[in-house]
Design an enzyme around this catalytic site. Sequence first.
Site: not given
Length: 381
Positions: A57, A59, A82, A191, A203, A214, A318
């Site tokens: 984590h 921290e 946490c 992405r 699609t 890419r 699509g």
Amino acid sequence: MGEGIAEPEDERFMAAAIRLSRWHTGQTSTNPSVACVIVRDGAIVGRAMTAVGGRPHAETQALAEAGELARGATAYVTLEPCSHHGKTPPCAEALIAYGVGRVVISVTDPDARVSGRGISMLRDAGIEVTTGVLEEEGKQSLSGYLTRQTKNRPYVTLKLAVSADGMIGREGVGQVAITGPEARAQVQALRAETDAILVGIGTAIADDPLLTVRTPGLEAQSPIRIVLDPTLALPLDSKLVETARDVPVIIVANEEISPLGAEEGRAAPTDDSTEMDSRRAALEAAGVEILYCNPYHPEVLLPALATRGISSLLVEGGAKTAKLFLEAGLVDRIQLYQAPVVIGEGGIESPLRATDIPSGFAHRGTYIFGADRLDEYEREN
């Protein structure tokens, strides 16, 4: 010790922590991408974000970097530390052990195992705690995690690229470049910070897309690729199937064609059922995962994806698929690219334009990429 009062420099250092947290967005598995900045005498002496894969984590890494300088320092954390023992000790305990004098938190964790407990542990140890600093910005950076925790589904972004005449493509042509290279580079970056990307079978067949990242240097950050494919129609020689062992592919198919459903629903094999069994076996042999869940009921599909640790989902095509999520009221953010190109005859009409954004969405900004314009809208809670 009670609620600490925000100090003048708090927003500046929290803004730095939020920027840092975005470095690993989409790369921390089921854990959120959190950042921690340790500040002593106005200087940053330790900083870190959740490691790729989710551990360690933020921290513990930032504290280790600060070392002895953490004693009496202020820790800026984008999400409440946490307090429970999981695969790693609680971060609240680490902050206490290093002798931090003050902790500033942007967002309180909605996880029932943590919510408020991390803050209580710190205060019980005599540490001053200030919460809610740049909370809205913090929530935005943690949107996927917060949506999965509070709504049991991923945060859904719908991306559409629309031509000047209101089209998103052309019938029977496959992929059509609507936006220019600058806008396409921006989509690649989106992405890279998203857990999964989703398209419909229409699609997938018409465009034969890869749906990977890419951009040089970011290829390893490609999202899980999901296809709504009720009858397992995705071609075995498609780019998605051929690369399924490199980047995961999930096909969402009708429950009726699952092996269990097939056995319950027929007395004897038929040509159709034998062919379906063969396609199923071939897809699985190629490394494709088949999820049997009605593809056209996103209110059922999204929780199923959340159980797989998917916190953010990009719906990219699509028109039918976009409309499905919009009508279900399950889109959290809309990224609407508008380009000067004209598609003309045979165009596929966009299910959405800037003039008909659904009610309940707030306009968050306009950005220009080359000749293209991006308008971003977010659902108001």
